[in-house]
Design a protein around this motif. Structure first.
Motif, PDB file in Angstrom:
ATOM      1  N   ASP A  63       4.790  -3.076  -3.738  1.00 16.72           N
ATOM      2  CA  ASP A  63       3.462  -2.494  -3.547  1.00 16.72           C
ATOM      3  C   ASP A  63       2.548  -3.446  -2.781  1.00 16.72           C
ATOM      4  OD1 ASP A  63       4.086  -0.152  -4.890  1.00 16.72           O
ATOM      5  OD2 ASP A  63       3.414  -0.919  -6.835  1.00 16.72           O
ATOM      6  N   PHE A  64       2.641  -4.727  -3.095  1.00 18.53           N
ATOM      7  CA  PHE A  64       1.833  -5.730  -2.397  1.00 18.53           C
ATOM      8  C   PHE A  64       2.122  -5.695  -0.897  1.00 18.53           C
ATOM      9  CE2 PHE A  64       1.283  -9.940  -0.549  1.00 18.53           C
ATOM     10  CZ  PHE A  64      -0.002 -10.275  -0.961  1.00 18.53           C
ATOM     11  N   ALA A  65       3.425  -5.588  -0.554  1.00 19.94           N
ATOM     12  CA  ALA A  65       3.811  -5.550   0.861  1.00 19.94           C
ATOM     13  C   ALA A  65       3.361  -4.244   1.512  1.00 19.94           C
ATOM     14  CB  ALA A  65       5.323  -5.711   0.992  1.00 19.94           C
ATOM     15  N   LEU A  66       3.492  -3.129   0.792  1.00 18.55           N
ATOM     16  CA  LEU A  66       3.118  -1.825   1.338  1.00 18.55           C
ATOM     17  C   LEU A  66       1.617  -1.723   1.613  1.00 18.55           C
ATOM     18  CD1 LEU A  66       5.299   0.568  -0.864  1.00 18.55           C
ATOM     19  CD2 LEU A  66       5.690  -0.081   1.512  1.00 18.55           C
ATOM     20  N   TYR A  67       0.819  -2.292   0.695  1.00 18.90           N
ATOM     21  CA  TYR A  67      -0.636  -2.194   0.823  1.00 18.90           C
ATOM     22  C   TYR A  67      -1.248  -3.460   1.426  1.00 18.90           C
ATOM     23  CZ  TYR A  67      -0.581   1.994  -2.137  1.00 18.90           C
ATOM     24  OH  TYR A  67      -0.374   3.255  -2.633  1.00 18.90           O
ATOM     25  N   PHE A  68      -0.418  -4.230   2.104  1.00 17.64           N
ATOM     26  CA  PHE A  68      -0.908  -5.471   2.700  1.00 17.64           C
ATOM     27  C   PHE A  68      -2.061  -5.166   3.668  1.00 17.64           C
ATOM     28  CE2 PHE A  68      -0.932  -9.155   5.517  1.00 17.64           C
ATOM     29  CZ  PHE A  68      -0.839 -10.187   4.596  1.00 17.64           C
ATOM     30  N   GLY A  69      -3.175  -5.842   3.445  1.00 13.38           N
ATOM     31  CA  GLY A  69      -4.361  -5.566   4.241  1.00 13.38           C
ATOM     32  C   GLY A  69      -5.411  -4.813   3.460  1.00 13.38           C
ATOM     33  N   THR A  70      -5.007  -4.147   2.376  1.00 14.66           N
ATOM     34  CA  THR A  70      -5.954  -3.467   1.488  1.00 14.66           C
ATOM     35  C   THR A  70      -6.257  -4.421   0.339  1.00 14.66           C
ATOM     36  OG1 THR A  70      -4.924  -1.337   2.032  1.00 14.66           O
ATOM     37  CG2 THR A  70      -6.404  -1.386   0.128  1.00 14.66           C
ATOM     38  N   THR A  71      -7.377  -5.120   0.449  1.00 16.70           N
ATOM     39  CA  THR A  71      -7.673  -6.242  -0.444  1.00 16.70           C
ATOM     40  C   THR A  71      -7.639  -5.858  -1.924  1.00 16.70           C
ATOM     41  OG1 THR A  71      -9.090  -7.196   1.264  1.00 16.70           O
ATOM     42  CG2 THR A  71      -9.322  -8.059  -0.973  1.00 16.70           C
ATOM     43  N   LEU A 143       1.249   3.279  -7.828  1.00 17.59           N
ATOM     44  CA  LEU A 143       0.911   2.748  -6.500  1.00 17.59           C
ATOM     45  C   LEU A 143       1.981   3.106  -5.473  1.00 17.59           C
ATOM     46  CD1 LEU A 143      -0.472  -0.796  -7.448  1.00 17.59           C
ATOM     47  CD2 LEU A 143      -1.774   1.182  -6.627  1.00 17.59           C
ATOM     48  N   ALA A 144       3.242   3.003  -5.889  1.00 16.93           N
ATOM     49  CA  ALA A 144       4.339   3.364  -4.986  1.00 16.93           C
ATOM     50  C   ALA A 144       4.293   4.859  -4.661  1.00 16.93           C
ATOM     51  CB  ALA A 144       5.681   2.988  -5.614  1.00 16.93           C
ATOM     52  N   TYR A 145       3.981   5.679  -5.671  1.00 19.84           N
ATOM     53  CA  TYR A 145       3.904   7.135  -5.468  1.00 19.84           C
ATOM     54  C   TYR A 145       2.769   7.489  -4.495  1.00 19.84           C
ATOM     55  CZ  TYR A 145       2.589  11.961  -6.358  1.00 19.84           C
ATOM     56  OH  TYR A 145       2.226  13.284  -6.201  1.00 19.84           O
ATOM     57  N   PHE A 146       1.609   6.891  -4.701  1.00 19.45           N
ATOM     58  CA  PHE A 146       0.480   7.170  -3.812  1.00 19.45           C
ATOM     59  C   PHE A 146       0.807   6.801  -2.370  1.00 19.45           C
ATOM     60  CE2 PHE A 146      -2.512   6.867  -7.605  1.00 19.45           C
ATOM     61  CZ  PHE A 146      -2.831   8.215  -7.577  1.00 19.45           C
ATOM     62  N   TYR A 147       1.483   5.680  -2.190  1.00 16.46           N
ATOM     63  CA  TYR A 147       1.792   5.251  -0.826  1.00 16.46           C
ATOM     64  C   TYR A 147       2.805   6.191  -0.177  1.00 16.46           C
ATOM     65  CZ  TYR A 147       2.878   2.360   3.185  1.00 16.46           C
ATOM     66  OH  TYR A 147       3.044   1.902   4.468  1.00 16.46           O
ATOM     67  N   SER A 148       3.834   6.578  -0.921  1.00 16.90           N
ATOM     68  CA  SER A 148       4.870   7.447  -0.355  1.00 16.90           C
ATOM     69  C   SER A 148       4.342   8.848  -0.069  1.00 16.90           C
ATOM     70  CB  SER A 148       6.070   7.535  -1.314  1.00 16.90           C
ATOM     71  OG  SER A 148       5.695   8.154  -2.531  1.00 16.90           O
ATOM     72  N   THR A 149       3.349   9.275  -0.843  1.00 18.35           N
ATOM     73  CA  THR A 149       2.809  10.634  -0.686  1.00 18.35           C
ATOM     74  C   THR A 149       1.633  10.699   0.283  1.00 18.35           C
ATOM     75  OG1 THR A 149       3.463  11.133  -2.974  1.00 18.35           O
ATOM     76  CG2 THR A 149       1.893  12.643  -1.921  1.00 18.35           C
ATOM     77  N   TYR A 150       0.699   9.744   0.163  1.00 14.00           N
ATOM     78  CA  TYR A 150      -0.523   9.799   0.952  1.00 14.00           C
ATOM     79  C   TYR A 150      -0.667   8.640   1.939  1.00 14.00           C
ATOM     80  CZ  TYR A 150      -1.658  12.907  -2.944  1.00 14.00           C
ATOM     81  OH  TYR A 150      -1.621  13.886  -3.894  1.00 14.00           O
ATOM     82  N   GLY A 151       0.031   7.550   1.701  1.00 15.49           N
ATOM     83  CA  GLY A 151      -0.121   6.371   2.538  1.00 15.49           C
ATOM     84  C   GLY A 151      -1.260   5.476   2.078  1.00 15.49           C
ATOM     85  N   TYR A 152      -1.941   5.896   1.014  1.00 12.34           N
ATOM     86  CA  TYR A 152      -3.051   5.129   0.434  1.00 12.34           C
ATOM     87  C   TYR A 152      -3.286   5.664  -0.975  1.00 12.34           C
ATOM     88  CZ  TYR A 152      -5.747   9.337   1.461  1.00 12.34           C
ATOM     89  OH  TYR A 152      -6.194  10.644   1.513  1.00 12.34           O
ATOM     90  N   VAL A 153      -4.151   4.973  -1.731  1.00 14.26           N
ATOM     91  CA  VAL A 153      -4.504   5.464  -3.074  1.00 14.26           C
ATOM     92  C   VAL A 153      -5.660   6.436  -2.924  1.00 14.26           C
ATOM     93  CG1 VAL A 153      -5.304   4.839  -5.386  1.00 14.26           C
ATOM     94  CG2 VAL A 153      -3.749   3.313  -4.156  1.00 14.26           C
ATOM     95  N   ARG A 154      -5.372   7.697  -3.110  1.00 18.84           N
ATOM     96  CA  ARG A 154      -6.408   8.716  -2.901  1.00 18.84           C
ATOM     97  C   ARG A 154      -7.418   8.697  -4.046  1.00 18.84           C
ATOM     98  NH1 ARG A 154      -6.193  13.065  -6.146  1.00 18.84           N
ATOM     99  NH2 ARG A 154      -4.253  13.602  -7.229  1.00 18.84           N
ATOM    100  N   PRO A 155      -8.658   9.119  -3.780  1.00 21.75           N
ATOM    101  CA  PRO A 155      -9.676   9.220  -4.836  1.00 21.75           C
ATOM    102  C   PRO A 155      -9.230  10.230  -5.903  1.00 21.75           C
ATOM    103  CG  PRO A 155     -10.686   9.315  -2.666  1.00 21.75           C
ATOM    104  CD  PRO A 155      -9.201   9.440  -2.454  1.00 21.75           C
ATOM    105  N   LEU A 156      -9.530   9.941  -7.149  1.00 26.05           N
ATOM    106  CA  LEU A 156      -9.111  10.806  -8.245  1.00 26.05           C
ATOM    107  C   LEU A 156     -10.296  11.588  -8.791  1.00 26.05           C
ATOM    108  CD1 LEU A 156      -6.784   8.356 -10.198  1.00 26.05           C
ATOM    109  CD2 LEU A 156      -6.131  10.049  -8.483  1.00 26.05           C
ATOM    110  N   SER A 157     -10.043  12.851  -9.124  1.00 26.62           N
ATOM    111  CA  SER A 157     -11.074  13.684  -9.738  1.00 26.62           C
ATOM    112  C   SER A 157     -11.135  13.383 -11.240  1.00 26.62           C
ATOM    113  CB  SER A 157     -10.750  15.160  -9.524  1.00 26.62           C
ATOM    114  OG  SER A 157      -9.548  15.509 -10.218  1.00 26.62           O
TER     115      SER A 157
END
Length: 241
Positions: A63-71, A143-157
């Protein structure tokens, strides 16, 4: 063979040592076999948890590698790894301590006493450590699911928040209850075996428990702290992102 029959056999063996079918050696061998079964089942619980902790640690690194750049996400994954690494080491130490307690080099009585002492003093710590694992697996997997589905962590309702929090609380509680039931069963089983062999053994267990209880307090505190921080990390994911 139930415990009542086992006790009857032991009593007969003490009175009729010459009867080959009911001698002390054969009954002690039978009890030793049952203790080995308990030994393996407890080890399986700890080993499975070790494997899950390793998986969570690896996924957090990914996850760290996938979201690298997202502090924010990078900080969350690092925090998860920093918390999980010592928990993994602690669980490994638990496995080693239980393996020492269940050392087959001991006689049957000594083995039962040491196993029962370990389970009574370390049960809560073991259950807390196992429950913590579910939380970190959930965070890493989400985190892995959000990245594979959306490419980012989407806002949650609000509904998403309730569902996610419900899943994690239910998973931790369910995990705790199931493993607690299993360990309690094995404790009761070991107590019965010791009682069948010699009532004085249970007194020895009580004395050993008093000696080890203080040593276990720090471990419980650290595990509780890790669980609380893990929840805070989860809340950051659910609320801030």
């Amino acid at each position: 063979m139930n415990d009542k029959k086992l006790k009857d056999m032991w009593n007969k063996a003490e009175q009729l040592m010459e009867v080959s079918d009911y001698n002390s050696a054969s009954i002690e061998q039978f009890i030793a076999g049952r203790s080995n079964d308990t030994n393996q089942k407890i080890k399986n619980i700890i080993i499975l948890d070790l494997v899950l902790k390793v998986v969570a640690l690896v996924v957090l690194a990914i996850d760290f590698a996938l979201y690298f750049g997202t502090t924010t996400i990078m900080l969350i994954t690092v925090a998860g790894i920093v918390l999980l690494a010592p928990l993994l080491y602690l669980q490994y130490k638990m496995l080693n301590r239980f393996a020492e307690a269940a050392d087959n080099g001991q006689n049957t009585r000594a083995k039962l006493v040491s196993m029962l002492t370990y389970l009574k003093t370390r049960m809560f710590s073991t259950l807390l450590s196992v429950s913590c694992t579910y939380l970190f697996v959930f965070i890493a997997g989400s985190l892995a699911y959000f990245y594979s589905t959306y490419g980012y962590v989407r806002p949650l309702s609000g509904v998403d928040f309730i569902v996610f929090l419900g899943f994690i609380v239910f998973g931790i509680v369910f995990n705790f209850i199931i493993n607690h039931g299993q360990i309690k069963y094995h404790i009761k089983h070991l107590e019965t075996c010791l009682n069948d062999l010699n009532d004085d053994n249970l007194k020895l267990v009580s004395e050993n428990i008093e000696l080890q209880r203080k040593q276990d307090r720090t471990q419980k505190l650290l595990l509780a702290l890790a669980l609380i921080i893990g929840f805070l990390i989860l809340l950051v994911i659910l609320v801030k992102l």
